[in-house]
Design an enzyme around this catalytic site. Structure first.
Site, PDB file in Angstrom:
ATOM      1  N   ASN A   9       0.880  -1.166   0.000  1.00  0.00           N
ATOM      2  CA  ASN A   9       0.000   0.000   0.000  1.00  0.00           C
ATOM      3  C   ASN A   9       0.920   1.219   0.000  1.00  0.00           C
ATOM      4  OD1 ASN A   9      -1.820   2.029   0.513  1.00  0.00           O
ATOM      5  ND2 ASN A   9      -2.252   1.408   2.625  1.00  0.00           N
ATOM      6  N   LYS A  11       0.340   4.310  -0.406  1.00  0.00           N
ATOM      7  CA  LYS A  11      -0.221   5.549   0.169  1.00  0.00           C
ATOM      8  C   LYS A  11       0.160   6.746  -0.713  1.00  0.00           C
ATOM      9  CE  LYS A  11      -0.146   3.328   4.642  1.00  0.00           C
ATOM     10  NZ  LYS A  11      -0.106   3.434   6.086  1.00  0.00           N
ATOM     11  N   HIS A  96      -9.545   1.633   4.431  1.00  0.00           N
ATOM     12  CA  HIS A  96      -8.287   1.779   5.169  1.00  0.00           C
ATOM     13  C   HIS A  96      -8.518   2.744   6.336  1.00  0.00           C
ATOM     14  CE1 HIS A  96      -4.206   2.873   6.238  1.00  0.00           C
ATOM     15  NE2 HIS A  96      -3.849   1.725   5.691  1.00  0.00           N
ATOM     16  N   GLU A  98      -6.865   5.116   7.436  1.00  0.00           N
ATOM     17  CA  GLU A  98      -6.596   6.528   7.132  1.00  0.00           C
ATOM     18  C   GLU A  98      -7.783   7.162   6.408  1.00  0.00           C
ATOM     19  OE1 GLU A  98      -2.787   5.779   5.339  1.00  0.00           O
ATOM     20  OE2 GLU A  98      -2.059   5.151   7.313  1.00  0.00           O
ATOM     21  N   GLU A 167      -5.750  -4.443  10.407  1.00  0.00           N
ATOM     22  CA  GLU A 167      -4.688  -3.473  10.649  1.00  0.00           C
ATOM     23  C   GLU A 167      -4.993  -2.694  11.928  1.00  0.00           C
ATOM     24  OE1 GLU A 167      -2.567  -2.504   6.648  1.00  0.00           O
ATOM     25  OE2 GLU A 167      -4.211  -1.110   6.940  1.00  0.00           O
ATOM     26  N   GLY A 173       2.385   2.324  10.738  1.00  0.00           N
ATOM     27  CA  GLY A 173       3.421   3.350  10.572  1.00  0.00           C
ATOM     28  C   GLY A 173       4.072   3.781  11.873  1.00  0.00           C
ATOM     29  N   SER A 213       3.141  -2.009  10.482  1.00  0.00           N
ATOM     30  CA  SER A 213       4.580  -2.160  10.762  1.00  0.00           C
ATOM     31  C   SER A 213       5.079  -3.581  10.507  1.00  0.00           C
ATOM     32  CB  SER A 213       4.911  -1.691  12.173  1.00  0.00           C
ATOM     33  OG  SER A 213       4.576  -0.323  12.325  1.00  0.00           O
TER      34      SER A 213
HETATM   35  P1  PGA Z   1       2.706   0.285   7.619  1.00  0.00           P
HETATM   36  O1  PGA Z   1       1.272   0.553   6.947  1.00  0.00           O
HETATM   37  O2  PGA Z   1       3.210  -1.019   7.088  1.00  0.00           O
HETATM   38  O3  PGA Z   1       3.547   1.450   7.199  1.00  0.00           O
HETATM   39  O4  PGA Z   1       2.488   0.241   9.106  1.00  0.00           O
HETATM   40  C1  PGA Z   1       0.378  -0.495   6.719  1.00  0.00           C
HETATM   41  C2  PGA Z   1      -0.899   0.032   6.111  1.00  0.00           C
HETATM   42  O5  PGA Z   1      -1.381   1.091   6.529  1.00  0.00           O
HETATM   43  O6  PGA Z   1      -1.473  -0.590   5.190  1.00  0.00           O
END
Ligand code: PGA
Length: 251
Positions: A9, A11, A96, A98, A167, A173, A213
């Protein structure tokens, strides 16, 4: 048998040129390798078509990070599921955290997006996961069940076309990965919930990815859990060098 999947992903991190370069790096890194999972990259809208073109003939599948809840028409700035599908992309991330957090996406909206994605032949990668406070107050299971309710409006046949990504928001992140035990507990909970809603066979055939992460160092332990079928990867998907070890965690 359910599929093992490692999906990136990207982003809002790559320009068109950077995205194409990353796709080519990944394609080259995968060339001639035996891969034991499906590999997907979900990219910003701006590069979906070019990335789909760049990886043609490779094992890499392509997706978008979102799509509109509307089919077509006067929705300035929106990108529809049919437009995503027209690039050759086969996947779309929906719900997601976000998008839920910064764009107020809720079940009513996500149900529309799910229906349009499916109607256009896209595989939704549907994200669920609790916030830090919900983990701490031990309400995470009901939060996740509430998010799953959007998927549960689908027929068993349509549900079977979806991939789920668990998630935990506190792990995205942040460098704070859920332990493999914490992740496995939620994945098993989600699978049991699917079995209760549809049936055991549907539940057994559903791919449930972990995200938050996830990296080369922790992927092998996470993916070894019986109910973890792969990962949805943010930061570590931005370089072929860091994405490859996660793919290779499936020996
Ligand atoms: P990350 O993000 O691996 O940077 O923690 C995962 C995601 O939001 O899909």
């Amino acid at each position: 048998m359910r599929k093992k999947i490692v999906a990136g992903n990207w982003k809002m991190n790559t320009t068109l040129q950077e995205g194409v370069a990353l796709a080519n790096d990944l394609k080259n890194a995968l060339a001639g390798k035996k891969v034991n999972c499906d590999v997907v990259v979900c990219t910003p809208f701006i590069s979906v078509a070019a990335v789909a073109d760049a990886v043609k003939g490779s094992v890499i599948g392509v997706g978008a990070e979102d799509c509109s809840a509307n089919d077509k028409g006067a929705f300035t700035g929106e990108v529809s599921a049919s437009m995503v599908a027209s690039t050759g992309a086969k996947y779309v991330i929906l719900g997601h955290s976000e998008r839920r957090q910064y764009h107020g996406e809720n079940n009513a909206l996500l149900i529309k997006k799910l229906q349009l994605a499916l109607a256009n032949g896209l595989t939704p990668i549907f994200c669920v996961g609790e916030m830090k406070e919900e983990r701490e107050s031990d309400t995470f299971k009901s939060v996740i069940e509430g998010q799953m309710a959007a998927l549960y409006t689908l027929s068993a046949d349509d549900f079977a076309k979806c991939v789920i990504a668990y998630e935990p928001v506190w792990a995205i992140g942040t460098g704070l990965t859920a332990t493999s035990e914490q992740a496995q507990e939620v994945h098993a909970f989600i699978r049991a919930s699917i079995a209760a809603k549809y049936n055991k066979q549907v539940a057994e055939n559903t791919s449930i990815l972990y995200g938050g992460s996830c990296k080369g160092s922790n992927a092998p332990e996470l993916f070894a859990q019986p109910d973890i079928d792969g990962g949805l990867i943010g930061g570590a998907a931005l370089k072929a060098d860091t994405f490859m070890p996660i793919i290779e965690a499936f020996k």
